[in-house]
Design a protein around this motif. Structure first.
Motif, PDB file in Angstrom:
ATOM      1  N   PRO A 204       0.843  -1.244   0.009  1.00 58.31           N
ATOM      2  CA  PRO A 204      -0.058  -0.169   0.078  1.00 58.31           C
ATOM      3  C   PRO A 204       0.687   1.334  -0.213  1.00 58.31           C
ATOM      4  CG  PRO A 204      -0.104  -1.160   2.207  1.00 58.31           C
ATOM      5  CD  PRO A 204       0.667  -1.953   1.249  1.00 58.31           C
ATOM      6  N   ASN A 205       2.151   1.100   0.062  1.00 59.12           N
ATOM      7  CA  ASN A 205       3.090   2.568   0.148  1.00 59.12           C
ATOM      8  C   ASN A 205       3.685   2.770  -1.219  1.00 59.12           C
ATOM      9  OD1 ASN A 205       2.059   3.015   2.982  1.00 59.12           O
ATOM     10  ND2 ASN A 205       3.806   1.095   3.305  1.00 59.12           N
ATOM     11  N   ASP A 206       3.631   2.006  -1.996  1.00 59.76           N
ATOM     12  CA  ASP A 206       4.388   2.131  -3.520  1.00 59.76           C
ATOM     13  C   ASP A 206       3.554   2.070  -4.743  1.00 59.76           C
ATOM     14  OD1 ASP A 206       7.155   2.752  -3.193  1.00 59.76           O
ATOM     15  OD2 ASP A 206       7.784   0.953  -2.858  1.00 59.76           O
ATOM     16  N   LEU A 207       4.007   2.164  -5.787  1.00 60.82           N
ATOM     17  CA  LEU A 207       3.633   2.532  -6.950  1.00 60.82           C
ATOM     18  C   LEU A 207       4.415   1.692  -7.997  1.00 60.82           C
ATOM     19  CD1 LEU A 207       3.147   6.502  -6.842  1.00 60.82           C
ATOM     20  CD2 LEU A 207       1.398   4.720  -6.224  1.00 60.82           C
ATOM     21  N   VAL A 208       3.688   1.557  -9.122  1.00 59.65           N
ATOM     22  CA  VAL A 208       4.148   0.748 -10.103  1.00 59.65           C
ATOM     23  C   VAL A 208       3.789   1.841 -11.289  1.00 59.65           C
ATOM     24  CG1 VAL A 208       3.963  -1.245 -11.669  1.00 59.65           C
ATOM     25  CG2 VAL A 208       4.228  -1.668  -9.199  1.00 59.65           C
ATOM     26  N   LEU A 209       4.858   1.938 -12.238  1.00 55.89           N
ATOM     27  CA  LEU A 209       4.547   2.468 -13.721  1.00 55.89           C
ATOM     28  C   LEU A 209       4.559   1.205 -14.657  1.00 55.89           C
ATOM     29  CD1 LEU A 209       4.135   5.046 -15.599  1.00 55.89           C
ATOM     30  CD2 LEU A 209       6.794   5.136 -15.592  1.00 55.89           C
ATOM     31  N   GLY A 210       3.383   1.015 -15.032  1.00 57.91           N
ATOM     32  CA  GLY A 210       3.190  -0.086 -16.105  1.00 57.91           C
ATOM     33  C   GLY A 210       2.820   0.207 -17.282  1.00 57.91           C
ATOM     34  N   TYR A 211       2.654  -0.666 -18.380  1.00 63.46           N
ATOM     35  CA  TYR A 211       2.433  -0.759 -19.659  1.00 63.46           C
ATOM     36  C   TYR A 211       3.313   0.328 -20.459  1.00 63.46           C
ATOM     37  CZ  TYR A 211      -1.864  -2.501 -17.619  1.00 63.46           C
ATOM     38  OH  TYR A 211      -2.878  -3.080 -16.906  1.00 63.46           O
ATOM     39  N   LEU A 212       4.588   0.313 -20.126  1.00 62.59           N
ATOM     40  CA  LEU A 212       5.767   1.033 -20.693  1.00 62.59           C
ATOM     41  C   LEU A 212       6.009   0.223 -21.899  1.00 62.59           C
ATOM     42  CD1 LEU A 212       8.123   2.182 -18.035  1.00 62.59           C
ATOM     43  CD2 LEU A 212       6.794   3.596 -19.486  1.00 62.59           C
ATOM     44  N   PRO A 213       6.433   0.878 -22.972  1.00 60.35           N
ATOM     45  CA  PRO A 213       6.881   0.155 -24.372  1.00 60.35           C
ATOM     46  C   PRO A 213       8.228  -0.536 -23.793  1.00 60.35           C
ATOM     47  CG  PRO A 213       6.467   2.712 -24.705  1.00 60.35           C
ATOM     48  CD  PRO A 213       6.127   2.426 -23.361  1.00 60.35           C
ATOM     49  N   GLY A 214       8.152  -1.759 -24.607  1.00 59.89           N
ATOM     50  CA  GLY A 214       9.302  -2.558 -24.303  1.00 59.89           C
ATOM     51  C   GLY A 214      10.716  -2.004 -24.364  1.00 59.89           C
ATOM     52  N   GLY A 215      10.960  -1.223 -25.238  1.00 61.87           N
ATOM     53  CA  GLY A 215      12.531  -0.438 -25.532  1.00 61.87           C
ATOM     54  C   GLY A 215      12.722   0.523 -24.543  1.00 61.87           C
ATOM     55  N   THR A 216      11.830   0.850 -23.615  1.00 64.23           N
ATOM     56  CA  THR A 216      12.246   2.057 -22.940  1.00 64.23           C
ATOM     57  C   THR A 216      13.189   1.937 -21.822  1.00 64.23           C
ATOM     58  OG1 THR A 216       9.690   2.415 -22.831  1.00 64.23           O
ATOM     59  CG2 THR A 216      11.003   3.755 -21.338  1.00 64.23           C
ATOM     60  N   SER A 217      14.376   2.832 -22.121  1.00 66.29           N
ATOM     61  CA  SER A 217      15.536   2.863 -21.320  1.00 66.29           C
ATOM     62  C   SER A 217      14.937   3.774 -20.118  1.00 66.29           C
ATOM     63  CB  SER A 217      16.462   3.586 -22.154  1.00 66.29           C
ATOM     64  OG  SER A 217      17.433   3.997 -21.071  1.00 66.29           O
ATOM     65  N   VAL A 218      15.096   3.154 -18.808  1.00 67.56           N
ATOM     66  CA  VAL A 218      14.872   3.728 -17.567  1.00 67.56           C
ATOM     67  C   VAL A 218      15.789   3.385 -16.609  1.00 67.56           C
ATOM     68  CG1 VAL A 218      13.306   2.133 -16.933  1.00 67.56           C
ATOM     69  CG2 VAL A 218      12.959   4.444 -15.886  1.00 67.56           C
ATOM     70  N   SER A 219      16.215   4.253 -15.842  1.00 67.15           N
ATOM     71  CA  SER A 219      17.198   3.899 -14.654  1.00 67.15           C
ATOM     72  C   SER A 219      16.704   4.526 -13.266  1.00 67.15           C
ATOM     73  CB  SER A 219      18.470   4.651 -15.000  1.00 67.15           C
ATOM     74  OG  SER A 219      18.307   5.937 -15.021  1.00 67.15           O
ATOM     75  N   ARG A 220      17.227   3.776 -12.373  1.00 67.33           N
ATOM     76  CA  ARG A 220      17.023   4.388 -11.035  1.00 67.33           C
ATOM     77  C   ARG A 220      17.115   5.751 -10.686  1.00 67.33           C
ATOM     78  NH1 ARG A 220      19.242   3.791  -5.683  1.00 67.33           N
ATOM     79  NH2 ARG A 220      17.507   3.104  -4.222  1.00 67.33           N
ATOM     80  N   GLY A 221      16.108   6.473  -9.985  1.00 63.63           N
ATOM     81  CA  GLY A 221      16.246   7.760  -9.582  1.00 63.63           C
ATOM     82  C   GLY A 221      15.548   8.697 -10.569  1.00 63.63           C
ATOM     83  N   GLU A 222      15.047   8.286 -11.490  1.00 61.23           N
ATOM     84  CA  GLU A 222      14.538   9.249 -12.693  1.00 61.23           C
ATOM     85  C   GLU A 222      13.188   9.813 -12.218  1.00 61.23           C
ATOM     86  OE1 GLU A 222      15.330   9.132 -16.893  1.00 61.23           O
ATOM     87  OE2 GLU A 222      15.602   7.032 -16.658  1.00 61.23           O
ATOM     88  N   ASN A 223      12.794  10.672 -12.673  1.00 64.61           N
ATOM     89  CA  ASN A 223      11.384  11.215 -12.197  1.00 64.61           C
ATOM     90  C   ASN A 223      10.275  10.706 -12.827  1.00 64.61           C
ATOM     91  OD1 ASN A 223      12.418  12.689  -9.578  1.00 64.61           O
ATOM     92  ND2 ASN A 223      13.272  14.227 -11.137  1.00 64.61           N
ATOM     93  N   ILE A 224       9.241  10.685 -12.195  1.00 59.90           N
ATOM     94  CA  ILE A 224       8.042  10.325 -13.018  1.00 59.90           C
ATOM     95  C   ILE A 224       6.968  11.294 -12.871  1.00 59.90           C
ATOM     96  CG2 ILE A 224       6.109   8.546 -13.259  1.00 59.90           C
ATOM     97  CD1 ILE A 224       8.903   7.248 -14.016  1.00 59.90           C
ATOM     98  N   VAL A 225       6.640  11.973 -13.830  1.00 57.67           N
ATOM     99  CA  VAL A 225       5.508  13.059 -13.691  1.00 57.67           C
ATOM    100  C   VAL A 225       4.039  12.644 -14.712  1.00 57.67           C
ATOM    101  CG1 VAL A 225       7.490  14.869 -13.847  1.00 57.67           C
ATOM    102  CG2 VAL A 225       6.585  14.166 -15.845  1.00 57.67           C
ATOM    103  N   THR A 226       3.104  13.445 -14.547  1.00 56.64           N
ATOM    104  CA  THR A 226       1.895  13.032 -14.899  1.00 56.64           C
ATOM    105  C   THR A 226       2.338  13.629 -16.467  1.00 56.64           C
ATOM    106  OG1 THR A 226       1.238  15.554 -14.539  1.00 56.64           O
ATOM    107  CG2 THR A 226       0.528  13.673 -13.162  1.00 56.64           C
TER     108      THR A 226
END
Lengths: 317, 188
Positions: A204-226
């Protein structure tokens, strides 16, 4: 005599259990405008001023308890925050140069984007919170009399907090972004990769960003915005660019890449929030109205059993 | 146990004060990452002091108040708290536990029953959340934290209601034997 006592005891238990089940069934069966929901809103209207008074009176007690936890939490985060500050300072200097050119181009092409300026923020105090791990909701002291409507986005100084779930005249219930009812269309800041932020299943305290395209490059610490678009299951419109959280880890195993996100807003310690309300005729109002009239969204939501939620999306409460 | 007007008033005041204190203050101060929940403790201790019928009725009222104030699914908390209050009342009627650790044990078990019951009901109502270690951790931490505050809560509930509780003949008899006053052995 003994038999009579036993019979009465069992009858009371049976009566209360049956009454609970009837309430449960009726509540599930009716729409958001139904009788029981109206009773809840009426109760909220009566309770909000009392709760607000009690909240002010008991604030010193809460602050005292909160101080110990905050101190320990702050100490553990100090080193990490200093490191982040150095990185952000470098990024800010680099981006300042590009910002000037961006504004020039925006003016040149007459682009009118939905932004926070399109909204009228209403500042509210959090006066109550659910203790239950299954409900991530808070009670605020502003309602329809201040222009607050159902599905209005709620933020604080750290980022996105949630959206208005129910609004009475002098109070409202806010579903936090960790509530299972909420899903926010989001993107990784600085990229075009979009997905849907939802609560992490079983946490209940964490979130998941799902349905991202397969080739998306993402690393720890990056910001997620609306992202400023609407997505199922929520269909609420959040203005683009509001910070939601930071990437804590990446799950490469699923078909769609999913990213674990830690919310930036301290949802356990909310005191002051802002409800982003809109005025009639504003950009936000016209977009919300347009979104409510979209047939595809309406169809999908109705088939998912959320007709009541969608019906009020376009017009507010 | 019969419900006198004085006892009813005291229970009603206790319920309203504790529920609003819970929503306004206690829920906003997490301990080990979870919020202390005074509501199941209050229901359990009212049941333990007043018996199964009053315990069940208090559980129903507390659940209804919580669901109304927090705009939660109406009837869900009432159902769980009714059963918790009844069970604690039956414990008193059948066993009448007097050990010093009784409030700790009953508080922990009542919280566990409420949290597990709530989870089961949510699963049955279709919330998409499979059993995970994190969820179990939250439930276990919730039980531990509530067990810690069970003793002060027991003292509060007992002090609030003790003046209106009718004398219990079984307890009077037991006290008499321990002092030797009415024991047949003392005549010898």
């Amino acid at each position: 005599m003994y038999d009579k006592t036993v019979r009465r005891r069992r009858a009371v238990l049976a009566l209360l259990v049956v009454l609970s089940l009837i309430l449960l069934t009726a509540y599930f069966g009716e729409s958001a405008d139904g009788g029981l929901h109206s009773v809840q809103r009426g109760f909220l209207t009566v309770v909000s001023p009392i709760q607000e008074g009690a909240n002010k009176a008991l604030k010193p007690v809460r602050d005292l308890f909160g101080w110990f936890g905050d101190t320990l939490h702050a100490k553990s985060q100090l080193a990490e925050v200093r490191k982040q500050n150095d990185i952000l300072r470098k990024e800010a200097i680099a981006e300042r140069a590009g910002q000037h050119g961006y504004h020039e181009l925006l003016a040149l092409y007459h682009l009118d984007q939905l932004s926070l300026n399109s909204y009228h923020p209403v500042t509210a105090t959090v006066v109550g919170k659910s203790p239950n791990i299954w409900y991530s909701t808070v009670l605020i002291d502003k309602g329809t009399s201040s222009g607050v409507r159902k599905n209005d986005p709620v933020i604080n100084e750290e980022g996105l907090v949630g959206k208005v779930a129910q609004a009475a005249s002098d109070g409202a219930i806010v579903d936090l972004i960790t509530d299972s009812e909420v899903g926010v269309s989001a993107r990784i800041n600085g990229t075009n990769a979009t997905g849907v932020v939802q609560p992490k299943v079983g946490d209940p305290n964490d979130l998941v960003l799902g349905y991202l395209p397969g080739g998306t490059s993402v690393s720890r610490g990056e910001n997620i915005v609306t992202s400023g678009t609407v997505e199922p299951p929520d269909y609420s419109l959040y203005p683009p660019g509001i910070a939601i959280g930071q990437v804590s880890s990446v799950d490469e195993e699923s078909a769609f890449k999913s990213v674990n996100v830690h919310p930036l807003a301290d949802l356990h310690n909310l005191n002051i929030v802002q409800v982003l309300t809109y005025t009639q005729g504003s950009k936000a109002a016209s977009l919300t109205s347009l979104q409510g009239s979209l047939p595809s969204a309406r169809q999908t939501a109705t088939s998912g059993g959320e007709d009541s939620q969608l019906a009020s999306t376009g017009t507010g409460e | 146990m019969t419900l006198s007007g004085s006892l009813l008033t005291r229970i009603a005041v206790l319920v309203v004060v504790v529920v609003f204190f819970q929503i306004g203050v206690v829920s906003e101060v997490p301990v080990f990452g979870v919020a202390v929940d005074l509501s199941p403790l209050m229901v359990a201790f009212v049941g333990l002091l007043c018996g199964s019928t009053i315990g069940a009725a208090t559980g129903f009222a507390v659940g209804l108040l919580v669901d109304l104030a927090l705009v939660q699914t109406l009837g869900l908390t009432s159902l769980i708290f009714t059963l918790v209050g009844y069970w604690c009342g039956r414990l008193r009627e059948l066993r009448d536990p007097q050990a010093a650790l009784t409030p700790l044990l009953v508080g922990g078990l009542a919280t566990a029953a409420a949290l597990v019951g709530y989870s089961l009901m949510e699963f049955m109502l279709g919330v998409d959340a499979p059993v995970s270690l994190e969820l179990l951790r939250q439930i276990v931490l919730g039980v531990v934290v509530n067990t810690i505050v069970a003793v002060p809560m027991w003292i509060l509930v007992r002090r609030s209601l003790i003046g209106s509780l009718p004398p219990d003949p079984r307890r009077r008899r037991r006290r008499a034997y321990t002092t030797g006053g009415l024991s047949p052995l003392s005549k010898a």
